[in-house]
Motif scaffolding. Structure first.
Motif, PDB file in Angstrom:
ATOM      1  N   MET A   1      -5.923  -4.165  -3.954  1.00  0.00           N
ATOM      2  CA  MET A   1      -5.709  -5.393  -3.429  1.00  0.00           C
ATOM      3  C   MET A   1      -4.533  -5.883  -4.334  1.00  0.00           C
ATOM      4  N   GLU A   2      -3.667  -5.152  -5.149  1.00  0.00           N
ATOM      5  CA  GLU A   2      -2.635  -5.777  -5.553  1.00  0.00           C
ATOM      6  C   GLU A   2      -1.369  -5.808  -4.792  1.00  0.00           C
ATOM      7  N   VAL A   3      -1.162  -5.005  -3.841  1.00  0.00           N
ATOM      8  CA  VAL A   3       0.011  -4.992  -2.965  1.00  0.00           C
ATOM      9  C   VAL A   3      -0.080  -6.102  -2.138  1.00  0.00           C
ATOM     10  N   LYS A   4       0.755  -7.162  -2.048  1.00  0.00           N
ATOM     11  CA  LYS A   4       0.975  -8.618  -1.068  1.00  0.00           C
ATOM     12  C   LYS A   4       1.959  -7.980   0.004  1.00  0.00           C
ATOM     13  N   ASP A   5       1.360  -8.308   1.264  1.00  0.00           N
ATOM     14  CA  ASP A   5       2.237  -8.379   2.629  1.00  0.00           C
ATOM     15  C   ASP A   5       3.509  -7.504   2.374  1.00  0.00           C
ATOM     16  N   ALA A   6       3.580  -6.051   2.364  1.00  0.00           N
ATOM     17  CA  ALA A   6       4.760  -5.590   2.381  1.00  0.00           C
ATOM     18  C   ALA A   6       5.735  -5.382   3.542  1.00  0.00           C
ATOM     19  N   CYS A   7       4.993  -5.748   4.549  1.00  0.00           N
ATOM     20  CA  CYS A   7       5.708  -5.533   5.965  1.00  0.00           C
ATOM     21  C   CYS A   7       5.936  -6.987   6.681  1.00  0.00           C
TER      22      CYS A   7
ATOM     23  N   THR B   1      -1.439  -1.452   1.438  1.00  0.00           N
ATOM     24  CA  THR B   1      -1.170  -0.478   0.233  1.00  0.00           C
ATOM     25  C   THR B   1      -0.517   0.842   1.091  1.00  0.00           C
ATOM     26  N   LEU B   2      -0.786   1.204   2.440  1.00  0.00           N
ATOM     27  CA  LEU B   2      -0.441   2.072   3.028  1.00  0.00           C
ATOM     28  C   LEU B   2       0.918   1.926   3.519  1.00  0.00           C
ATOM     29  N   LYS B   3       1.455   0.556   3.857  1.00  0.00           N
ATOM     30  CA  LYS B   3       2.481   0.167   4.621  1.00  0.00           C
ATOM     31  C   LYS B   3       3.480   0.037   3.473  1.00  0.00           C
ATOM     32  N   SER B   4       3.007  -0.054   2.207  1.00  0.00           N
ATOM     33  CA  SER B   4       4.149  -0.472   1.192  1.00  0.00           C
ATOM     34  C   SER B   4       4.996   0.685   0.760  1.00  0.00           C
ATOM     35  N   GLY B   5       4.911   1.617   1.114  1.00  0.00           N
ATOM     36  CA  GLY B   5       6.165   2.799   0.705  1.00  0.00           C
ATOM     37  C   GLY B   5       5.621   4.081   1.015  1.00  0.00           C
ATOM     38  N   LEU B   6       6.614   5.108   1.052  1.00  0.00           N
ATOM     39  CA  LEU B   6       6.454   6.411   1.354  1.00  0.00           C
ATOM     40  C   LEU B   6       5.327   6.946   0.272  1.00  0.00           C
ATOM     41  N   TYR B   7       4.521   7.905   0.560  1.00  0.00           N
ATOM     42  CA  TYR B   7       3.700   8.702  -0.322  1.00  0.00           C
ATOM     43  C   TYR B   7       2.606   7.806  -1.187  1.00  0.00           C
ATOM     44  N   ARG B   8       2.478   6.646  -0.543  1.00  0.00           N
ATOM     45  CA  ARG B   8       1.308   5.767  -1.286  1.00  0.00           C
ATOM     46  C   ARG B   8       0.073   6.168  -0.663  1.00  0.00           C
ATOM     47  N   TRP B   9      -1.162   6.350  -1.339  1.00  0.00           N
ATOM     48  CA  TRP B   9      -2.259   7.100  -0.737  1.00  0.00           C
ATOM     49  C   TRP B   9      -3.223   6.151  -1.077  1.00  0.00           C
ATOM     50  N   VAL B  10      -4.390   6.382  -0.377  1.00  0.00           N
ATOM     51  CA  VAL B  10      -5.829   5.719  -0.111  1.00  0.00           C
ATOM     52  C   VAL B  10      -6.653   6.804  -0.161  1.00  0.00           C
ATOM     53  N   GLU B  11      -7.771   6.820  -1.086  1.00  0.00           N
ATOM     54  CA  GLU B  11      -8.788   7.867  -1.103  1.00  0.00           C
ATOM     55  C   GLU B  11     -10.164   7.300  -0.701  1.00  0.00           C
TER      56      GLU B  11
ATOM     57  N   GLY C   1     -13.788  14.594   0.334  1.00  0.00           N
ATOM     58  CA  GLY C   1     -12.850  13.798  -0.283  1.00  0.00           C
ATOM     59  C   GLY C   1     -11.621  13.635   0.947  1.00  0.00           C
ATOM     60  N   ILE C   2     -11.330  12.193   1.329  1.00  0.00           N
ATOM     61  CA  ILE C   2     -10.436  11.937   2.225  1.00  0.00           C
ATOM     62  C   ILE C   2      -9.120  11.165   1.680  1.00  0.00           C
ATOM     63  N   ARG C   3      -8.003  11.858   1.907  1.00  0.00           N
ATOM     64  CA  ARG C   3      -6.637  10.921   1.387  1.00  0.00           C
ATOM     65  C   ARG C   3      -5.997  10.565   2.591  1.00  0.00           C
ATOM     66  N   VAL C   4      -5.333   9.257   2.469  1.00  0.00           N
ATOM     67  CA  VAL C   4      -4.472   9.236   3.775  1.00  0.00           C
ATOM     68  C   VAL C   4      -3.024   8.696   3.224  1.00  0.00           C
ATOM     69  N   TYR C   5      -1.909   9.117   3.765  1.00  0.00           N
ATOM     70  CA  TYR C   5      -0.644   9.127   2.924  1.00  0.00           C
ATOM     71  C   TYR C   5       0.041   8.698   4.292  1.00  0.00           C
ATOM     72  N   LEU C   6       1.356   7.669   3.973  1.00  0.00           N
ATOM     73  CA  LEU C   6       2.473   7.911   4.771  1.00  0.00           C
ATOM     74  C   LEU C   6       3.304   8.606   4.720  1.00  0.00           C
ATOM     75  N   ALA C   7       3.752   9.479   5.322  1.00  0.00           N
ATOM     76  CA  ALA C   7       4.499  10.590   5.009  1.00  0.00           C
ATOM     77  C   ALA C   7       5.295  11.097   6.332  1.00  0.00           C
ATOM     78  N   ARG C   8       6.328  11.739   6.239  1.00  0.00           N
ATOM     79  CA  ARG C   8       7.024  12.215   7.245  1.00  0.00           C
ATOM     80  C   ARG C   8       6.153  13.491   8.217  1.00  0.00           C
TER      81      ARG C   8
END
Length: 151
Positions: free
Chosen positions: A145-151, A16-26, A33-40
């Motif tokens: 769990m919906e995102v399948k191997d994005a990388c 999920t985190l690798k699938s795109g910019l600004y996708r987050w997991v909480e 509350g802890i949120r993780v983003y892929l960001a610049r």
């Protein structure tokens, strides 16, 4: 109710985190509350940023004001030797090794510890987060769990 996050769920979180910019997991830990983003984090640099209660932590040194105990669990630990270049130059000089061994010069070998609110790779983030006891996944499993191997 705390449930253990399984290996398959960690793989889904990583995808999920690798699938795109600004996708987050909480997550939730000790009432925070802890949120993780892929960001610049720079012009050409991406990282997995950790936000605690909606804010990126500002106090990165353990002895600074505002440093919370949760930072030791969820932020990346970085140890630096600020005088490493100076030590390399002193070693080359005549008598340099003796200078470095002297007790009064022990300060030159000190290390500094800081905590960074970003991870360079998703593997390092998952490795650290999977070791945290009491960590709960807040993001619905269907989203993770919906995102399948994005990388």
């Amino acid at each position: 109710m705390t449930t253990v996050i399984t290996k398959e769920q960690w793989q889904g979180i990583a995808n999920t985190l690798k699938s795109g910019l600004y996708r987050w997991v909480e997550f939730r830990l000790d009432g925070h509350g802890i949120r993780v983003y892929l960001a610049r984090i720079a012009e050409c640099e991406l990282a997995y940023c950790v936000y605690i209660n909606g804010e990126m932590p500002r106090a990165w040194a353990a002895d600074s004001d505002g440093f919370l105990p949760i930072y030791r669990k969820v932020l990346r630990r970085v140890v630096t030797k600020p005088y490493a270049k100076g030590i390399a130059k002193i070693k080359k000089d005549r008598g340099g090794r003796a200078f470095l061994k002297a007790k009064e010069n022990a300060w030159i070998h000190e290390t500094r510890e800081s905590w960074r609110p970003w991870f360079v790779s998703v593997k390092s983030l998952v490795c650290q987060f999977s070791k945290i006891k009491g960590l709960e996944l807040v993001t619905p499993l269907s989203e993770v769990m919906e995102v399948k191997d994005a990388c």
